[in-house]
Design an enzyme around this catalytic site. Sequence first.
Site, PDB file in Angstrom:
ATOM      1  N   HIS A 101     -14.119  26.281  -6.570  1.00 21.02           N
ATOM      2  CA  HIS A 101     -13.435  25.268  -7.357  1.00 21.02           C
ATOM      3  C   HIS A 101     -13.728  25.574  -8.822  1.00 21.02           C
ATOM      4  O   HIS A 101     -14.879  25.652  -9.220  1.00 21.02           O
ATOM      5  CB  HIS A 101     -13.942  23.868  -7.009  1.00 21.02           C
ATOM      6  CG  HIS A 101     -13.252  22.796  -7.775  1.00 21.02           C
ATOM      7  ND1 HIS A 101     -12.219  22.044  -7.256  1.00 21.02           N
ATOM      8  CD2 HIS A 101     -13.402  22.367  -9.053  1.00 21.02           C
ATOM      9  CE1 HIS A 101     -11.791  21.200  -8.168  1.00 21.02           C
ATOM     10  NE2 HIS A 101     -12.497  21.370  -9.273  1.00 21.02           N
ATOM     11  N   CYS A 102     -12.699  25.803  -9.587  1.00 24.13           N
ATOM     12  CA  CYS A 102     -12.897  26.197 -10.968  1.00 24.13           C
ATOM     13  C   CYS A 102     -12.589  25.045 -11.909  1.00 24.13           C
ATOM     14  O   CYS A 102     -11.439  24.630 -12.022  1.00 24.13           O
ATOM     15  CB  CYS A 102     -11.995  27.389 -11.301  1.00 24.13           C
ATOM     16  SG  CYS A 102     -12.338  28.064 -12.928  1.00 24.13           S
ATOM     17  N   PRO A 103     -13.584  24.497 -12.580  1.00 26.46           N
ATOM     18  CA  PRO A 103     -13.305  23.393 -13.502  1.00 26.46           C
ATOM     19  C   PRO A 103     -12.529  23.847 -14.726  1.00 26.46           C
ATOM     20  O   PRO A 103     -11.781  23.067 -15.309  1.00 26.46           O
ATOM     21  CB  PRO A 103     -14.692  22.886 -13.887  1.00 26.46           C
ATOM     22  CG  PRO A 103     -15.634  23.984 -13.579  1.00 26.46           C
ATOM     23  CD  PRO A 103     -15.011  24.819 -12.511  1.00 26.46           C
TER      24      PRO A 103
END
Lengths: 479, 149
Positions: free
Chosen positions: A194-196
């Site tokens: 999950h890439c913020p």
Amino acid sequence: MHLGLDEPVRECQYNQICTRNSSPMETLSHKKKRTPRRKWQIFPGRNRFYCNGRVMMARQTGVFYLTLVLIMVTSGLFFAFDCPFLASNLTPAIPVIGGVLFLFVLGMLLRASFSDPGVLPRATPDEAADLERQMDAANGSSGPGYRPPPRIREVVINGQTVKLKYCFTCKIFRPPRASHCSLCDNCVERFDHHCPWVGNCVGKRNYRFFYLFILSLSFLTIFIFAFVITHVILRSNRSGFLNALKDSPASVLEVVVCFFSVWSIVGLSGFHTYLISSNQTTNEDIKGSWSTKRAKNNYNPYSYGNVLTNCCAALCGPLHPSLIDRRGFIQPDTPQPLSHSNGSGLYPSTQNHTHMAAATPLLHSDPVMMGRAGPPPSGKTSLGGPCSSLAPSQPSLPSSMPGLGCAGDMLTLRDPDAHCHHHHFVSPEEMPSPLGPSSLVLPFAAHGGHLNPAQLYDPASQDSLHEDSVRGLVKLSSV
Amino acid sequence: TRHSASLATKVFIQRDYSEGTVCRFQTKFPSELDSRIERTLLEDTVKTLNTYYAEAEKMGGQSYMEGCLACATAYIIFLCMETHYEKVLKKISGYIQEQNEKIYAPRGLLLTDPIERGMRVMEVSVFEDRGSSGSSLSSSATSGGSAQR
């Protein structure tokens, strides 16, 4: 939703088995007296939708806007202050190439952020019930020897034994390489992380956009860095170093941003190039799923054997369609997956305060992770993602350090990011309620009772679901 | 009134992951359908669907060309063009509809297009003949991609 429709109306709404498309929408919509709603409005995951369902992102998008601002401001300054000098003194090709790169970076970023990463829709109530039944049956039968617990299915892929885990939230057995992202509360196919920075999960459908984004951003960063330095040097040759800095103050800012970006972004690109060439996901790499340290004959069953095929497969493979059909209209007679209805109130959330609530914090997250306390084990990548920081002074990422490449990101995983809002805690609302189906009875409702809908959603089985889940937890803790 | 039927049960054909993450369904015949349909018919349907999916996910010259072209146009080309996968999905949808009409509906069964179930399962709805009662269903009749995509 109207559970009780009038008798005469029923006759004309429900036909015999019709293999052509029937559209009860028309007959029902004027009964409902509101516009037909789209599926994204009742999507059970923790996502945000914009543009009437065309755009899909994670809930926390703050860091994404930061990424956007950083890229646009740095590039803007470059085009405004450095390009005129470079275009006239060197070649006008510089701003042109820079422009193309910038647009490509932006395009890839938006594609990665806005698309569906490969979310697996949750099981319909029938499917979930069927699976529960199968697992109960497996539970009951006893036999000697090793048998994996019913919530694990083993499958042999290309000679390697892979374990498929049961996802309590989505009520499905996860396909290989899929993982449940606790930030978005979805199972994602070929889950990478999950890439913020991108404001979304990176999975099967948007991995190539993500990779092209970081690759082109590396080139852009190096490009800007190199040419800003060139600009300052050329000016210094003419009028001295300090004067040069005075004449173009923006250059200093650009150099600083680019300097720190280069280390992290280029490092990240290198890491993902390695991952692509060996056909692994970040998740697998960090867990060491295919490492020979685990077992002597461990190997990656998904790899095609050679680097070129792996790269082509990841970047030029077929683009899978989205499975969640977010812009589709809700068909009132189609079974919808159990959901907590993301605020849009198809099923009142009060129904969800069941005894399942007690088990939710544990049920919700990946089985490896028990309880909310403490940092997650290193295998959990859905927390904040292994993407490293773009600049050192990030208040929202206290644990990340400048220049920390992705491969060395174990440190960031240990500290829950401040902006992650303790997603381990799941409110009772979010647990799909087995009582929810009482309102889903609509498709089978309005019979007047020949086939009692309750037979399909037996209240007694809901207690056993609860028992099951608790039992399952005990089993999982030993897995 | 029309002759109507009601849903008795649903049988789910699960995914077969023995060949990796490619889309494949198990060809093992579910025992609940023993009395309703001949083995070979259902197995043939599933095998044909598996070949369709394999065609959609095939990585060869055509898909690479499509991928490179799309990348070169920054994926804008997909605003006007359908991907190869989507084209095959349309074919599959037509095939399932045809199979339903010819083979399954006469036997009181209905196949739901797997795409409607997120490619997790192939749902086979089993209907019981109820004579002329009012308890009929059209829930599974919305197969064949009635939702907008």
